[in-house]
Design a protein around this motif. Structure first.
Motif, PDB file in Angstrom:
ATOM      1  N   GLY A  26      35.966  39.412  44.601  1.00 45.55           N
ATOM      2  CA  GLY A  26      37.301  39.074  44.115  1.00 45.55           C
ATOM      3  C   GLY A  26      37.269  38.508  42.700  1.00 45.55           C
ATOM      4  O   GLY A  26      38.133  38.801  41.879  1.00 45.55           O
TER       5      GLY A  26
ATOM      6  N   LEU B 298      36.595  41.304  40.169  1.00 42.33           N
ATOM      7  CA  LEU B 298      37.782  42.119  39.904  1.00 42.33           C
ATOM      8  C   LEU B 298      38.804  41.372  39.057  1.00 42.33           C
ATOM      9  O   LEU B 298      39.398  41.945  38.148  1.00 42.33           O
TER      10      LEU B 298
ATOM     11  N   MET C  17      40.037  42.603  35.313  1.00 41.61           N
ATOM     12  CA  MET C  17      41.424  43.010  35.059  1.00 41.61           C
ATOM     13  C   MET C  17      41.834  43.022  33.582  1.00 41.61           C
ATOM     14  O   MET C  17      42.385  44.013  33.102  1.00 41.61           O
TER      15      MET C  17
ATOM     16  N   ALA D 278      36.541  47.486  36.838  1.00 42.80           N
ATOM     17  CA  ALA D 278      37.560  47.442  37.888  1.00 42.80           C
ATOM     18  C   ALA D 278      37.197  48.343  39.058  1.00 42.80           C
ATOM     19  O   ALA D 278      37.561  48.061  40.190  1.00 42.80           O
TER      20      ALA D 278
END
Lengths: 289, 322
Positions: free
Chosen positions: A239, A242, A246, A257
């Motif tokens: 998490g 990512l 972003m 990504a």
């Protein structure tokens, strides 16, 4: 139910359904074990040096040297993804185990301890189903203050309901059986009956529940962390990778990504497949696939 | 029937009270001090003003008194003041609820219709290519992190193809009132697409199973023996038996829909209830956080209630029992 047999299943080229289901489990299990071993081995073997800034070209696309590319600090994405998956696995096992235990205790209590307890448990189930999982998790993370306790508690307390319902239904079917009535007649306590007579019988159900819960748990951990309520930004969780990636996708760094999510997807898919197939073998009536 | 609805409404009331107690207890025990979060980095505040704020918010009373006071104002329709937005919580939520509702409504309808059709197609062609494609799609999508799918859509449609803007409900730097409907729509497509794509998986899988059961039943075998065509079988037997469970399922899907919209809204910085929830929790805005939690619970309970009522209204076996 007397469904007409599928003619294809009886042709000579295919094994009989029961055997095929078992073979599928073995295949799925091998895939999952292989994945897990690779992730753990990678976690132990991959050098932390690849994570130190400036050890590699910055923002380089995937290539031979860096299979998943590097980020803007020059950290190797492959190493980070493997470490992230290892973290997901660890959290997944811990959380799914706690959640399974909660389902077992509440499910058995609801079925054995009379109507009042049953009512309370089913109210709790309705309540827990009523708050969207993610929002309940965010609330809990808010209370605990984020980090590992927040993740584990939040996810464990939002995934026990369906398994608890299954356990309760199973126990209700066997609670009238003679061996339990005899045991009760001999003055055994409900705790003794639950431990000696009921638990062994629902164990397969719990095992399947655990495996089926696992992918959901991993997905929710990633989502929670992505939103900023889970692991701290220093942790190499999927998490985090990512959410860090972003801001860079608009400058064309798509690998940041794509790869962490893809790796997570494969792991989740492996476990989901395994869970479904184990269920098919243990309980062919309620599953089809 | 009316009795069932009444019973369900009563249960809904107890559940809502349960949620409010739970949320209140959780938030009160958090390490974040609401007064500190409210004043933020303002150093010009005196201890006396702090004490007055505490008294004003009732923080010096017992938890039960605090809960009752809070619940009392809630019943009067006062959700308090958002500390982040410095505006009444109801106004903050109202402005965003519409945006979220539009997003979820479109995703809910699209995924429901498409998922049902795909599920039916898969069951009718069981074991063949269509079935494999639908099953594979549903399986993969149910293992896909929603927020990651959103990011992939951003990479593909916004960065590579340049078809859509990267986030926000309108173009940046333009006042909200000047944003045209077309621009709004432009920023709406990707989050709606993400939510729909994820939602299809669930309903397609269930419809496929339900429809397979129907097609394997004795009455369909008999219908086939009578010479009914596949289309007739679907119209006379398949549709009624599969559309009700699909509808029920879709209403029961409200919880996941809301969770998904939190993620999709955050990824696309879409100003709905979900992204505001994230902001409120990260920024320690307790009144806003509690307000959104309650609204989301009400939303989900309503979905479950409708699912039960639809089930009861359409299935004569349940209708008679109730």
């Amino acid at each position: 139910m007397n469904a007409p047999p599928d003619p294809r299943l009886h042709s000579r080229s295919r094994p009989r359904p029961r055997l095929r289901a078992r073979r599928d489990v073995v295949v799925s299990l091998s895939v999952v074990v292989l994945l897990v071993v690779c992730v753990i081995a990678g976690h132990l073997l991959l050098d932390d040096a690849a994570l130190r800034p400036n050890s590699a070209p910055r923002s380089s696309p995937p290539g031979v040297e860096h299979p998943f590319g590097t980020d803007h600090l020059g950290q190797d994405l492959f190493t980070r993804v493997v470490k992230g998956l290892a973290l997901s696995l660890g959290i997944g096992v811990l959380t799914a185990a706690i959640s399974t235990a909660v389902s077992a205790v509440l499910g058995i209590c609801a079925a054995l301890l009379g109507r009042r307890v049953d009512g309370v448990v089913s109210w709790l189930i309705d309540l827990s189903i009523g708050i969207p999982h993610l929002i309940f998790m965010i609330l809990l993370a808010f209370t605990v203050g984020g980090g590992v306790p927040g993740i584990v508690l939040g996810i464990a307390l939002t995934h026990w309901m369906s398994l608890a319902l299954l356990v309760r239904a199973d126990v209700k079917q066997i609670r009238g059986a003679e061996f339990i009535l005899v045991s009760r007649g001999l003055g055994r306590s409900p705790l003794f009956i639950a431990r000696r007579h009921v638990l062994p019988l629902v164990l397969p159900q719990l095992l399947v529940g655990f495996v089926l819960m696992f992918p959901h748990v991993i997905l929710h951990e990633a989502a929670l962390t992505f939103l900023g309520f889970g692991f701290s930004p220093q942790t190499p969780a999927i998490g985090i990778l990512l959410s860090e990636g972003m801001p860079h996708i608009s400058s064309g760094m798509w690998w940041l990504a794509v790869f962490p999510g893809l790796a997570l997807l494969l792991l989740v898919l492996g476990f989901a497949r395994l869970g479904d197939r184990v269920r098919t073998v243990l309980d062919p009536a309620t599953s089809n696939g | 029937m009316p009795r069932l609805v009444l019973l369900r409404l009563l249960r809904l009331a107890t559940l809502l009270i349960g949620v409010s107690v739970l949320a209140f207890v959780l938030v009160r025990n958090s390490p974040i001090d609401p007064v500190q979060a409210y004043i933020g980095a303002d150093v010009n505040i005196t201890d006396e003003q702090l004490a007055r704020l505490r008294e004003q918010w009732g923080l010096d009373r017992s938890p039960v008194e605090q809960y009752l006071a809070w619940a009392g104002t809630l019943v009067q329709g006062d959700f308090g003041t958002s500390t982040l937005y410095k505006a009444p919580v109801l106004d903050v939520m109202g402005a965003r609820f519409g945006a979220s509702l539009a997003l979820m409504g479109v995703a809910w309808t699209m995924s429901g219709v498409l998922g049902y059709l795909l599920g039916v197609a898969a069951a009718m062609h069981r074991g063949r290519l269509a079935d494999r494609v639908v099953s594979w799609y549903s399986y993969t999508l149910s293992a896909t992190p929603t927020f990651w799918l959103g990011i992939v859509f951003l990479v593909v449609f916004s960065v590579w193809l340049g078809w859509f803007p990267v986030g926000l409900a309108g173009p940046q730097g333009v006042p909200a009132t000047d944003v045209t409907f077309a621009q709004r729509l432009h920023h709406f497509v990707l989050p709606a697409l993400t939510l729909s794509a994820v939602g299809v998986a669930n309903i397609a899988m269930h419809t496929r199973e339900k429809m397979t059961d129907v097609l394997n039943s004795d009455y369909v075998a008999f219908a086939r023996a009578r010479g009914e065509t596949t289309a007739q079988i679907f119209r006379n037997h398949g549709f009624r038996n599969s559309v009700v469970p699909a509808t029920t399922l879709q209403f029961a899907y409200f919880a996941e829909l809301f969770g998904g919209s939190v993620l999709a809204e955050t990824v696309f910085s879409y100003p709905g209830l979900g992204s505001t929830l994230t902001e409120a929790a990260l920024g320690g805005d307790v009144p806003l956080l509690l307000g959104i939690v309650l609204v989301s619970a009400l939303f989900v309970f309503t979905g479950n209630l409708i699912a039960d009522v639809v089930n009861a209204a359409t299935d004569p076996r349940i209708r008679r029992r109730a």
